[in-house]
Design an enzyme around this catalytic site. Structure first.
Site, PDB file in Angstrom:
ATOM      1  N   LYS A   6     -61.002  57.463  36.026  1.00  0.00           N
ATOM      2  CA  LYS A   6     -61.336  57.427  34.728  1.00  0.00           C
ATOM      3  C   LYS A   6     -62.276  56.858  34.652  1.00  0.00           C
ATOM      4  O   LYS A   6     -62.978  55.841  35.187  1.00  0.00           O
ATOM      5  CB  LYS A   6     -60.434  57.641  33.350  1.00  0.00           C
ATOM      6  CG  LYS A   6     -60.324  58.263  31.930  1.00  0.00           C
ATOM      7  CD  LYS A   6     -60.410  59.892  32.315  1.00  0.00           C
ATOM      8  CE  LYS A   6     -60.002  60.222  31.084  1.00  0.00           C
ATOM      9  NZ  LYS A   6     -59.468  61.421  31.236  1.00  0.00           N
TER      10      LYS A   6
ATOM     11  N   GLY B  72     -56.623  65.586  14.844  1.00  0.00           N
ATOM     12  CA  GLY B  72     -57.890  65.375  16.072  1.00  0.00           C
ATOM     13  C   GLY B  72     -58.522  66.937  15.652  1.00  0.00           C
ATOM     14  O   GLY B  72     -57.808  68.168  16.960  1.00  0.00           O
ATOM     15  N   LEU B  73     -59.565  67.027  15.854  1.00  0.00           N
ATOM     16  CA  LEU B  73     -59.962  68.682  15.189  1.00  0.00           C
ATOM     17  C   LEU B  73     -61.679  68.943  16.604  1.00  0.00           C
ATOM     18  O   LEU B  73     -62.803  69.374  16.295  1.00  0.00           O
ATOM     19  CB  LEU B  73     -60.637  69.558  14.413  1.00  0.00           C
ATOM     20  CG  LEU B  73     -59.448  69.820  13.796  1.00  0.00           C
ATOM     21  CD1 LEU B  73     -59.892  69.639  12.274  1.00  0.00           C
ATOM     22  CD2 LEU B  73     -58.292  70.604  14.051  1.00  0.00           C
ATOM     23  N   GLY B  74     -61.727  67.965  17.521  1.00  0.00           N
ATOM     24  CA  GLY B  74     -62.766  68.005  18.708  1.00  0.00           C
ATOM     25  C   GLY B  74     -62.291  69.216  19.233  1.00  0.00           C
ATOM     26  O   GLY B  74     -62.352  70.184  18.662  1.00  0.00           O
ATOM     27  N   HIS B  75     -63.551  69.462  20.825  1.00  0.00           N
ATOM     28  CA  HIS B  75     -63.343  70.819  21.393  1.00  0.00           C
ATOM     29  C   HIS B  75     -61.446  71.179  21.210  1.00  0.00           C
ATOM     30  O   HIS B  75     -62.267  72.678  21.927  1.00  0.00           O
ATOM     31  CB  HIS B  75     -64.064  70.437  22.277  1.00  0.00           C
ATOM     32  CG  HIS B  75     -65.355  69.814  22.069  1.00  0.00           C
ATOM     33  ND1 HIS B  75     -66.622  70.934  21.946  1.00  0.00           N
ATOM     34  CD2 HIS B  75     -66.322  68.749  22.490  1.00  0.00           C
ATOM     35  CE1 HIS B  75     -67.567  70.114  22.056  1.00  0.00           C
ATOM     36  NE2 HIS B  75     -67.277  69.387  22.132  1.00  0.00           N
ATOM     37  N   VAL B  76     -61.174  70.065  22.024  1.00  0.00           N
ATOM     38  CA  VAL B  76     -58.993  70.655  22.252  1.00  0.00           C
ATOM     39  C   VAL B  76     -59.277  71.167  21.080  1.00  0.00           C
ATOM     40  O   VAL B  76     -58.177  72.194  21.113  1.00  0.00           O
ATOM     41  CB  VAL B  76     -59.134  70.204  23.166  1.00  0.00           C
ATOM     42  CG1 VAL B  76     -57.562  70.330  23.476  1.00  0.00           C
ATOM     43  CG2 VAL B  76     -59.698  69.536  24.513  1.00  0.00           C
ATOM     44  N   GLY B  77     -58.711  70.201  20.001  1.00  0.00           N
ATOM     45  CA  GLY B  77     -57.784  70.027  18.968  1.00  0.00           C
ATOM     46  C   GLY B  77     -58.469  71.739  18.354  1.00  0.00           C
ATOM     47  O   GLY B  77     -57.649  72.454  18.059  1.00  0.00           O
TER      48      GLY B  77
END
Length: 348
Positions: A80, A177-182
């Site tokens: 990472k 969390g509402l990023g790309h995945v969320g």
């Protein structure tokens, strides 16, 4: 700060500190284990409060990638990278080219992909100076929707194990969390008939979810305590800790965030409370599975999605082992993954 004696140092093979004065790049690459193959993991850009916090994140995330790849049956190790900086104000193509040169200097021991704060455009900038990247525009692209699809399958498995049903219609799910995945996970849950409660520090994302998916908004620092069936952490790590665990009302925790347990002992704390926890590196493996199908040759999205659907069965195996042995699901996942390390090393 010390490295070899740091609490999160787990016999990592290599830790590289990257500095480029011209672009302002300050980054860390952590390679945990390459027994199964080259380390593959995302490049995260975040305004860490300290260099020590950035090192800790790199160490923890890279270890998780080793376990994630092993559990998913991929011929990859764990690595990472983190770039210290604000992705909204400090990005530049030159900065990512500078970082790409450091990645290239490792000769393929580490393959970079996107993560929190980075996207396909940033990977493309890195690709100008190194071939050791994945998730490019001409390949598998943004892995987020596939990661979300894997988490959705994992939520179904957790519902099956805990509630005796794997349809989600009528269940209340809190997505932190509402990023790309969320955000994509919220879409899939909504389409499956779940009622959503959402939280994010970005008000625009909240507006999108409340409008498109009829979600109820809740403060980000309180959503863990929402009165729901399922809590899906999809933001940063360490959300499951001494302060939050006593307040959790959900019977299931299943989300996309990495390193959700602040410490290993918190897996036992969840078990003691009767909360079924889907280990993060098991449920969020969809992205790396997707990227592996790019690195294996011509990208086949249908084949990638079929393998991602296997997360459902992997989690059922973990839940069954945990129940049979009377151990936390986090420990059961570790044992399954570590067995696969041992098999590989013996074969080598």
């Amino acid at each position: 700060m010390p490295i070899f004696t740091a609490p999160d140092f787990d016999n990592h093979e290599q830790v590289v500190f990257c500095n480029d004065a011209e672009t302002g790049l300050k980054a860390i690459i952590a390679i945990h284990d390459t027994t199964r193959g080259p380390s593959l993991g995302g490049c995260r850009m975040w305004p860490y409060a300290s260099e020590a916090a950035a090192v800790t994140d790199a160490l923890r995330l890279s270890r998780g990638m080793t376990y994630k790849s092993a559990l998913a049956g991929l011929p990859l190790g764990g690595g990472k990278s983190v770039i210290i900086g604000d992705a909204k104000t400090q990005k530049s193509p030159a900065l990512f080219r500078a970082f790409g040169r450091f990645v290239d200097s490792l000769g393929g021991r580490y393959i970079a992909a996107e993560d929190v704060g980075t996207g396909v455009a940033d990977i493309e900038a890195m690709r100008q100076v190194t071939r050791h990247v994945a998730g490019t525009a001409g390949g598998s692209g943004d892995p987020s929707p596939v990661t979300a699809y894997g988490v959705f399958q994992g939520i179904r498995a957790a519902a099956k194990a805990k509630l005796g049903r794997d349809d989600l219609a009528g269940l209340r799910v809190a997505v932190q969390g509402l990023g790309h995945v969320g955000l994509d996970l919220a879409r899939q849950l909504y389409e499956a008939g779940a009622a959503l409660i959402v939280a994010d520090i970005d008000l625009d994302r909240i507006a999108r979810a409340t409008t498109a998916y009829r979600a109820e908004a809740m403060p980000a620092d309180r959503i863990h305590a929402a009165d729901v069936d399922i809590f899906a952490p999809c933001a940063l790590g360490a959300i499951l800790n001494d302060a939050t665990i006593p307040e959790i009302k959900a019977g299931i925790i299943a989300g996309a965030a990495n390193n959700q347990l602040a410490e290993e002992r918190h897996g036992a704390a969840l078990m003691k409370r009767g909360i079924l926890y889907a280990p993060d590196y098991a449920i969020n493996a969809g992205g790396i599975i997707n990227i592996h199908h790019e690195s294996a040759g011509k990208y086949d999205r249908a084949a990638a999605l079929r393998q991602v659907e296997g997360i459902y069965d992997t989690l059922l195996e973990i839940f069954a082992r945990a129940a049979a042995e009377g151990i936390p699901t986090s420990d059961a996942a570790d044992r399954v993954a570590e067995t696969r390390f041992g098999k590989h090393r013996q074969a080598a």
